[in-house]
Design a protein around this motif. Structure first.
Motif, PDB file in Angstrom:
ATOM      1  N   GLY A 140     -35.874  -7.567  -5.424  1.00 58.85           N
ATOM      2  CA  GLY A 140     -35.981  -8.349  -4.199  1.00 58.85           C
ATOM      3  C   GLY A 140     -37.373  -8.367  -3.606  1.00 58.85           C
ATOM      4  N   ALA A 141     -38.382  -7.882  -4.347  1.00 61.31           N
ATOM      5  CA  ALA A 141     -39.767  -7.889  -3.868  1.00 61.31           C
ATOM      6  C   ALA A 141     -40.618  -8.712  -4.829  1.00 61.31           C
ATOM      7  N   SER A 142     -41.178  -9.794  -4.348  1.00 64.00           N
ATOM      8  CA  SER A 142     -41.986 -10.669  -5.201  1.00 64.00           C
ATOM      9  C   SER A 142     -43.452 -10.268  -5.233  1.00 64.00           C
ATOM     10  N   SER A 143     -43.899  -9.447  -4.283  1.00 66.29           N
ATOM     11  CA  SER A 143     -45.303  -9.057  -4.211  1.00 66.29           C
ATOM     12  C   SER A 143     -45.675  -8.152  -5.385  1.00 66.29           C
ATOM     13  N   VAL A 144     -46.887  -8.350  -5.922  1.00 68.60           N
ATOM     14  CA  VAL A 144     -47.352  -7.475  -6.992  1.00 68.60           C
ATOM     15  C   VAL A 144     -47.631  -6.068  -6.473  1.00 68.60           C
ATOM     16  N   ALA A 145     -47.569  -5.875  -5.160  1.00 66.65           N
ATOM     17  CA  ALA A 145     -47.683  -4.513  -4.618  1.00 66.65           C
ATOM     18  C   ALA A 145     -46.557  -3.639  -5.154  1.00 66.65           C
ATOM     19  N   ALA A 146     -45.384  -4.251  -5.422  1.00 66.81           N
ATOM     20  CA  ALA A 146     -44.268  -3.495  -5.994  1.00 66.81           C
ATOM     21  C   ALA A 146     -44.594  -3.046  -7.409  1.00 66.81           C
ATOM     22  N   ASP A 147     -45.279  -3.890  -8.188  1.00 66.25           N
ATOM     23  CA  ASP A 147     -45.691  -3.523  -9.539  1.00 66.25           C
ATOM     24  C   ASP A 147     -46.763  -2.431  -9.500  1.00 66.25           C
ATOM     25  N   ALA A 148     -47.719  -2.591  -8.585  1.00 69.20           N
ATOM     26  CA  ALA A 148     -48.775  -1.588  -8.456  1.00 69.20           C
ATOM     27  C   ALA A 148     -48.184  -0.235  -8.071  1.00 69.20           C
ATOM     28  N   GLU A 149     -47.176  -0.253  -7.193  1.00 71.05           N
ATOM     29  CA  GLU A 149     -46.545   0.994  -6.764  1.00 71.05           C
ATOM     30  C   GLU A 149     -45.886   1.710  -7.935  1.00 71.05           C
ATOM     31  N   LEU A 150     -45.254   0.964  -8.825  1.00 71.68           N
ATOM     32  CA  LEU A 150     -44.617   1.578  -9.982  1.00 71.68           C
ATOM     33  C   LEU A 150     -45.640   2.196 -10.928  1.00 71.68           C
ATOM     34  N   CYS A 151     -46.790   1.569 -11.061  1.00 70.86           N
ATOM     35  CA  CYS A 151     -47.857   2.160 -11.871  1.00 70.86           C
ATOM     36  C   CYS A 151     -48.324   3.478 -11.260  1.00 70.86           C
ATOM     37  N   MET A 152     -48.442   3.507  -9.937  1.00 75.79           N
ATOM     38  CA  MET A 152     -48.831   4.741  -9.258  1.00 75.79           C
ATOM     39  C   MET A 152     -47.726   5.789  -9.366  1.00 75.79           C
ATOM     40  N   VAL A 272     -52.832  -9.660 -12.256  1.00 72.37           N
ATOM     41  CA  VAL A 272     -53.320  -8.395 -12.786  1.00 72.37           C
ATOM     42  C   VAL A 272     -54.583  -7.956 -12.062  1.00 72.37           C
ATOM     43  N   ALA A 273     -55.444  -8.904 -11.721  1.00 70.58           N
ATOM     44  CA  ALA A 273     -56.638  -8.567 -10.944  1.00 70.58           C
ATOM     45  C   ALA A 273     -56.244  -7.982  -9.587  1.00 70.58           C
ATOM     46  N   GLU A 274     -55.188  -8.531  -8.990  1.00 71.34           N
ATOM     47  CA  GLU A 274     -54.723  -8.033  -7.690  1.00 71.34           C
ATOM     48  C   GLU A 274     -54.163  -6.615  -7.823  1.00 71.34           C
ATOM     49  N   ILE A 275     -53.413  -6.363  -8.906  1.00 70.10           N
ATOM     50  CA  ILE A 275     -52.906  -5.006  -9.136  1.00 70.10           C
ATOM     51  C   ILE A 275     -54.077  -4.047  -9.307  1.00 70.10           C
ATOM     52  N   GLY A 276     -55.096  -4.462 -10.068  1.00 76.15           N
ATOM     53  CA  GLY A 276     -56.271  -3.623 -10.249  1.00 76.15           C
ATOM     54  C   GLY A 276     -56.939  -3.274  -8.943  1.00 76.15           C
ATOM     55  N   ALA A 277     -57.030  -4.255  -8.031  1.00 77.78           N
ATOM     56  CA  ALA A 277     -57.650  -4.008  -6.725  1.00 77.78           C
ATOM     57  C   ALA A 277     -56.802  -3.062  -5.886  1.00 77.78           C
ATOM     58  N   LEU A 278     -55.471  -3.226  -5.939  1.00 79.99           N
ATOM     59  CA  LEU A 278     -54.578  -2.380  -5.142  1.00 79.99           C
ATOM     60  C   LEU A 278     -54.641  -0.921  -5.581  1.00 79.99           C
ATOM     61  N   VAL A 279     -54.582  -0.681  -6.892  1.00 75.13           N
ATOM     62  CA  VAL A 279     -54.579   0.707  -7.359  1.00 75.13           C
ATOM     63  C   VAL A 279     -55.943   1.352  -7.155  1.00 75.13           C
ATOM     64  N   GLU A 343     -29.775 -17.978  -8.434  1.00 72.34           N
ATOM     65  CA  GLU A 343     -30.835 -17.931  -7.427  1.00 72.34           C
ATOM     66  C   GLU A 343     -31.935 -16.977  -7.883  1.00 72.34           C
ATOM     67  N   LYS A 344     -33.159 -17.308  -7.521  1.00 76.06           N
ATOM     68  CA  LYS A 344     -34.295 -16.470  -7.887  1.00 76.06           C
ATOM     69  C   LYS A 344     -34.193 -15.113  -7.190  1.00 76.06           C
ATOM     70  N   VAL A 345     -34.267 -14.054  -7.958  1.00 72.38           N
ATOM     71  CA  VAL A 345     -34.258 -12.699  -7.411  1.00 72.38           C
ATOM     72  C   VAL A 345     -35.361 -11.914  -8.118  1.00 72.38           C
ATOM     73  N   PRO A 346     -36.516 -11.743  -7.486  1.00 71.00           N
ATOM     74  CA  PRO A 346     -37.613 -11.014  -8.136  1.00 71.00           C
ATOM     75  C   PRO A 346     -37.251  -9.548  -8.332  1.00 71.00           C
ATOM     76  N   ALA A 347     -37.735  -8.959  -9.419  1.00 70.01           N
ATOM     77  CA  ALA A 347     -37.441  -7.552  -9.708  1.00 70.01           C
ATOM     78  C   ALA A 347     -38.499  -6.979 -10.628  1.00 70.01           C
ATOM     79  N   THR A 348     -38.735  -5.682 -10.495  1.00 68.07           N
ATOM     80  CA  THR A 348     -39.694  -4.991 -11.352  1.00 68.07           C
ATOM     81  C   THR A 348     -39.264  -3.538 -11.493  1.00 68.07           C
ATOM     82  N   GLY A 349     -39.588  -2.920 -12.637  1.00 61.49           N
ATOM     83  CA  GLY A 349     -39.141  -1.547 -12.839  1.00 61.49           C
ATOM     84  C   GLY A 349     -39.913  -0.842 -13.928  1.00 61.49           C
ATOM     85  N   ILE A 350     -39.743   0.492 -13.975  1.00 63.80           N
ATOM     86  CA  ILE A 350     -40.315   1.298 -15.050  1.00 63.80           C
ATOM     87  C   ILE A 350     -39.219   2.139 -15.676  1.00 63.80           C
TER      88      ILE A 350
END
Length: 489
Positions: A140-152, A272-279, A343-350
């Protein structure tokens, strides 16, 4: 019945690709899972469990190793002629759960889960048909901040498990970057869907097969050491070379990424550039890098993909250096829940490969697990007094001590050997003489094992008295506890 007519005995054999797990490894795994859980909980993820079996259509078309029977999964029909399958990962069942309960869940929904998964794939070194995963997902989170958080989260988990910085790296890419490259070499559209999937799976084997193996799988195909042949993507040399050039790129920092991929990545490059900046802003830039070889083999990923790898040298049982590959992996899968809801439901995981990670940590010496102490063993010297020995055992258990009564038929010498094999810290002995005095003998097996190394006679006699002594039966719990406390460190 003659021997000729007797039914054949089954052979005691383990199915290929499966393994038995002894007590020590189970305890080491449980300890590691407890550490992982603590890190995941600190990020606000909540536990969830889903069944091992799902309807096959709920798992969807995103199945591993589709050249295998049952399309990479173990499947069977139920009484209603419905196809069921053992889950091949924990992500597809999560998508089904979210779709069923979407209205009642907080959005974003953050969950973690650990459990076994099954793949109907050809087993090999380090490749099993059953293994355990530990996942964390944000739905339910479309922001790449969610992806960056999982990397961290992956980085923090490895460090919590004792892997120092410099001995691991978290690598990030984006499937849209690869999609842009594939489109540039003429592999866009539904007609090329099969070839694109074959390319993904070929690249995903880079850490195992090396660049020559990937080259073969991108072309006509590859024959492995056993003689089995895997059909390739059948790309032309002109199509293969840009892909190989991309995946052989060095790991890039966020500042180098834009220059390396100008004209290819589109939205993927931007994400990916945005994730790089966030981390980098969060202080993780030294551990999280952009790596164009990361694609992940499952088809359902739609955006950022990532994996963590131990970079230190690891040796196998023969002392040979091996490449372990990724121990944590994942990515964004924005279309998985949409299959059920429309319906569109954004999701990301590790996902953490538990057995592989534990193996790597043990080989690096960063995660050492001593054998757990066994139970206190109450010896049985008089068979007609079983009830007395059972009462002693229950008295120890009631006091919160781990204890067992010897249940075999052997004599005292064999019982002592049994206690040694059980890693018992001490045994409780009561023969007829001790019973008449209202006493028990307590033998400290840990201290007793050290007696042979003591050269001074006075020290030896002192330790010998401490290693085996008589106490009133009423003091059984107190004195056993003193022995256990003596060896706590």
């Amino acid at each position: 019945m003659s021997k000729k007519d007797a039914p054949a005995r089954p052979e005691a054999r383990l199915p290929k690709g499966l393994f038995d797990v002894p007590a020590q490894e189970i305890r080491a795994t449980e300890k590691m899972l407890g550490t992982i859980k603590g890190v995941f909980e600190s990020y606000g993820f909540e536990p969830l469990d889903t069944p091992a079996i799902e309807y096959t259509d709920a798992l969807g078309k995103f199945l591993p190793d589709q050249d295998r029977p049952n399309e990479g999964v173990f499947s069977f029909k139920d009484d209603d002629e419905q196809w069921l399958s053992l889950r091949y990962d924990l992500t597809a069942p999560l998508a089904r759960y979210v779709a069923e309960n979407y209205q009642n869940l907080p959005k974003p929904f953050r969950r973690y889960q650990s459990g076994p998964v099954w793949r109907n794939e050809k087993p090999g070194p380090g490749r099993f048909r059953q293994f355990t995963q530990f996942d964390a997902d944000t739905v339910g989170a479309s922001s790449v901040a969610a992806d960056a958080e999982l990397c961290m989260l992956a980085a923090d988990t490895l460090e919590a498990l004792g892997v120092p910085r410099g001995q691991y790296v978290v690598k990030v890419n984006n499937r849209r970057v690869l999609d842009g490259l594939l489109e540039s070499i003429g592999l866009s559209g539904d007609a090329n869907a099969g070839k694109r999937l074959a390319v993904l799976r070929a690249i995903d084997k880079l850490d195992r097969l090396g660049i020559d193996g990937v080259r073969a799988l991108l072309g006509k195909g590859r024959k492995d050491e056993s003689g089995d042949y895997t059909k390739g993507a059948e790309l032309t040399p002109d199509q293969v070379e840009p892909i190989l050039k991309m995946i052989q790129s060095e790991q890039l920092s966020g500042t180098d990424f834009a220059a390396a991929l100008t004209g290819i990545g589109g939205d993927g490059l931007k994400e990916v550039a945005e994730i790089g900046a966030l981390v980098e802003k969060a202080g993780y830039g030294d551990r999280i890098k952009i790596d164009l070889s990361v694609v992940r083999g499952l088809e359902y990923y739609t955006g950022p993909v990532f994996e963590a790898e131990l970079t230190a040298s690891i040796k196998d049982d023969k002392g040979q250096t091996i490449r372990l590959g990724s121990v944590v992996s994942g990515g964004r899968y924005d279309g998985l829940v949409e299959r059920f809801t429309g319906e569109k439901v954004p999701a990301t995981g590790i996902s953490i490969g538990v057995s592989r990670l534990l193996f790597g940590l043990q080989r690096l010496g960063t995660y050492k697990e001593s054998p757990a102490p066994g139970p206190v063993v109450v010896l049985v010297l008089d068979r007609d007094r079983i009830a007395d020995y059972q009462k002693m055992t229950q008295t120890l258990r009631a006091a919160g001590l781990r204890a067992e009564m010897y249940l075999g038929d052997a004599g005292m010498k064999a019982q002592m050997k049994y206690a040694d094999r059980r890693n018992a810290p001490c045994v409780v002995i009561q023969g007829g003489d001790e019973k008449a005095k209202g006493e028990v003998q307590i033998k400290d097996l840990i201290l007793g094992a050290k007696l042979t190394s003591i050269e001074n006679r006075d020290d030896y006699l002192k330790k010998q008295a401490e290693a085996q002594f008589a106490v009133p039966e009423a003091q059984l719990v107190e004195k056993v506890r003193e022995v256990l406390d003596r060896h706590k460190t």
